[in-house]
Design an enzyme around this catalytic site. Structure first.
Site, PDB file in Angstrom:
ATOM      1  N   GLY A   1       1.411 -38.981  11.314  1.00  0.00           N
ATOM      2  CA  GLY A   1       1.401 -37.895  10.331  1.00  0.00           C
ATOM      3  C   GLY A   1      -0.019 -37.635   9.850  1.00  0.00           C
TER       4      GLY A   1
ATOM      5  CB  THR B   1      -0.301 -43.948   5.925  1.00  0.00           C
ATOM      6  OG1 THR B   1       0.918 -43.513   5.291  1.00  0.00           O
ATOM      7  CG2 THR B   1      -0.611 -45.328   5.401  1.00  0.00           C
TER       8      THR B   1
ATOM      9  CG  ASP C   1       4.101 -43.240   3.349  1.00  0.00           C
ATOM     10  OD1 ASP C   1       3.967 -42.141   2.786  1.00  0.00           O
ATOM     11  OD2 ASP C   1       4.977 -43.467   4.207  1.00  0.00           O
TER      12      ASP C   1
ATOM     13  NE  ARG D   1      18.466 -25.335 -11.913  1.00  0.00           N
ATOM     14  CZ  ARG D   1      19.610 -25.260 -12.576  1.00  0.00           C
ATOM     15  NH1 ARG D   1      20.405 -26.332 -12.669  1.00  0.00           N
ATOM     16  NH2 ARG D   1      19.990 -24.129 -13.159  1.00  0.00           N
TER      17      ARG D   1
ATOM     18  CG  HIS E   1       5.555 -32.140   5.533  1.00  0.00           C
ATOM     19  ND1 HIS E   1       6.931 -32.063   5.479  1.00  0.00           N
ATOM     20  CD2 HIS E   1       5.256 -33.043   6.489  1.00  0.00           C
ATOM     21  CE1 HIS E   1       7.442 -32.875   6.398  1.00  0.00           C
ATOM     22  NE2 HIS E   1       6.450 -33.474   7.025  1.00  0.00           N
TER      23      HIS E   1
HETATM   24  O1  F6P Z   1       4.130 -41.847   7.075  1.00  0.00           O
HETATM   25  C1  F6P Z   1       3.702 -40.801   6.288  1.00  0.00           C
HETATM   26  C2  F6P Z   1       4.813 -39.829   6.047  1.00  0.00           C
HETATM   27  O2  F6P Z   1       4.268 -38.796   5.275  1.00  0.00           O
HETATM   28  C3  F6P Z   1       6.068 -40.424   5.389  1.00  0.00           C
HETATM   29  O3  F6P Z   1       5.938 -40.556   4.018  1.00  0.00           O
HETATM   30  C4  F6P Z   1       7.121 -39.453   5.823  1.00  0.00           C
HETATM   31  O4  F6P Z   1       8.399 -40.034   5.864  1.00  0.00           O
HETATM   32  C5  F6P Z   1       6.690 -39.064   7.188  1.00  0.00           C
HETATM   33  O5  F6P Z   1       5.298 -39.253   7.248  1.00  0.00           O
HETATM   34  C6  F6P Z   1       7.054 -37.635   7.547  1.00  0.00           C
HETATM   35  O6  F6P Z   1       6.631 -37.375   8.816  1.00  0.00           O
HETATM   36  P1  F6P Z   1       6.748 -35.989   9.596  1.00  0.00           P
HETATM   37  O7  F6P Z   1       5.422 -35.320   9.450  1.00  0.00           O
HETATM   38  O8  F6P Z   1       7.025 -36.380  10.993  1.00  0.00           O
HETATM   39  O9  F6P Z   1       7.833 -35.181   8.948  1.00  0.00           O
END
Ligand code: F6P
Length: 341
Positions: free
Chosen positions: A10, A124, A126, A265, A271
């Site tokens: 990602g 990442t 994350d 809500r 993204h």
């Molecule tokens: O690993 C980073 C991340 O943003 C995660 O938090 C998320 O689950 C994943 O990538 C989403 O990936 P994609 O871009 O394939 O939807």
């Protein structure tokens, strides 16, 4: 040296800072850089382009990656691995810098074991890679999520609603906890701490009984209920075996509304957290990682990953595929929980 450079997995803010730094360090020391497009897919298919100081000028503040990325795993067949080696040799590469998360770096470590000199750069949003205090991309994502929480406060207050905000974090609650803490969340749900919906609702009810008329609940996409329920967006898995998460916020919002009677809500940030210009922290960390990655190759020290330890850039062995994630610091979570309810 002729150095191949790829970004995999990602995307995240700060990747272009790494690319720019790799090219600058290499060119100032007489090495060349060949950009490999779309992560490991580019090495498999032979998609390359020379990178020069000129071609990377002005990319520092840009989000995403000018090289493109993908979640391709060349180790699904020996034929694919062989093709990667063929291209590595055909383009006269001496070594590779692989920028990515657990999957990309796991593949880098497998290539290294098969004789390809590789250095890894961890990324990442994350923030869950072991061995580094922070990954770049995380700080930007946290700021995006914090700003969203700030904005949701005013509309939540005006309408006296509960707002559930779903943030990213496949296996870890770093984004949820840090953004939630910074934004003053009234409850935070993370993968590391299975949640009890009754507890969440009781805490919200108590808060409202004390006279507060709105609440903000932050939930990480990978949060699991105490019964073990994980919410996936689509069936199937990617080439590294990951399900596509997303949507737990909608479910939580419905459950909260049903159980508390408070109008609720949901906002799924998705993204948005990965897009846009990197923060100063992520630009500087990406730059320092990129410079050090090339230094390691020039020193003949492949099979390593650059990492942040305190304020210093260090290097550690490339992570093995499937290595355990760096989970959330639970003391931090407990600190955030002091403000729940
Ligand atoms: O690993 C980073 C991340 O943003 C995660 O938090 C998320 O689950 C994943 O990538 C989403 O990936 P994609 O871009 O394939 O939807």
């Amino acid at each position: 040296m002729k150095i191949g450079l790829l970004t995999g997995g990602g995307d995240c803010p700060g990747l272009n800072a790494v690319i720019r730094a790799v090219v600058r360090r290499a060119s100032r020391s007489g090495s060349e850089v060949l950009g490999i497009r779309n992560g490991w897919a580019g090495l498999l298919k032979g998609l390359v382009e020379p990178l020069t100081d000129y071609s990377v000028a002005g990319i520092l503040p840009k989000g995403g990656t000018i090289l493109g990325t993908s979640r391709t795993n060349p180790f699904t067949s020996r034929e694919s691995v062989q093709k990667c080696f063929d291209h590595f040799r055909r383009y006269g590469l001496d070594a590779l810098v692989a920028v990515g998360g657990e999957d990309t770096l796991g593949v880098a470590s497998l290539f290294h074991k098969e004789g390809m000199p590789v250095v890894g750069v961890p990324k990442t949003i994350d923030n869950d890679l072991p061995g580094t205090d922070y990954t770049f991309g995380f700080d930007t994502a946290v700021n995006v999520a914090m700003e969203a929480i700030d904005r949701l406060h005013s509309t939540a207050e005006s309408h006296q609603r509960i707002m559930v905000v779903e943030v990213m974090g496949r296996d870890s609650g770093w984004i949820a906890t840090v953004a939630g803490m910074a934004g003053g969340a009234d409850y935070i749900l993370v993968p590391e701490q299975p949640y009890d919906i009754d507890e969440v609702c009781n805490s919200l009810k108590q808060r409202h009984a004390r006279g507060r008329r709105f609440s903000i609940v932050v939930v990480a996409e990978g949060a699991v209920s105490k019964e073990g329920r994980l919410v996936a967006q689509a069936p199937g898995v990617d080439e590294f075996g990951h399900v596509r998460l997303g949507g737990i916020g909608t479910l939580i919002a419905r459950e909260i509304e049903e159980r508390t009677g408070f109008e609720t809500r949901v906002t799924i940030l998705g993204h948005v957290q990965r897009g846009g210009s990197p923060s100063a922290f992520d630009r500087v960390l990406g730059t320092r990682f990129g410079l050090r990655a090339v230094d390691l190759l020039h020193e003949g020290r492949s099979g390593r990953m650059v990492a942040l330890s305190g304020s210093r850039i260090v290097d550690i062995p490339l992570p093995e595929p499937g290595q355990e994630k760096r989970s959330l610091d639970m003391q931090l979570y407990r600190d955030a929980a002091t403000f729940f309810g």
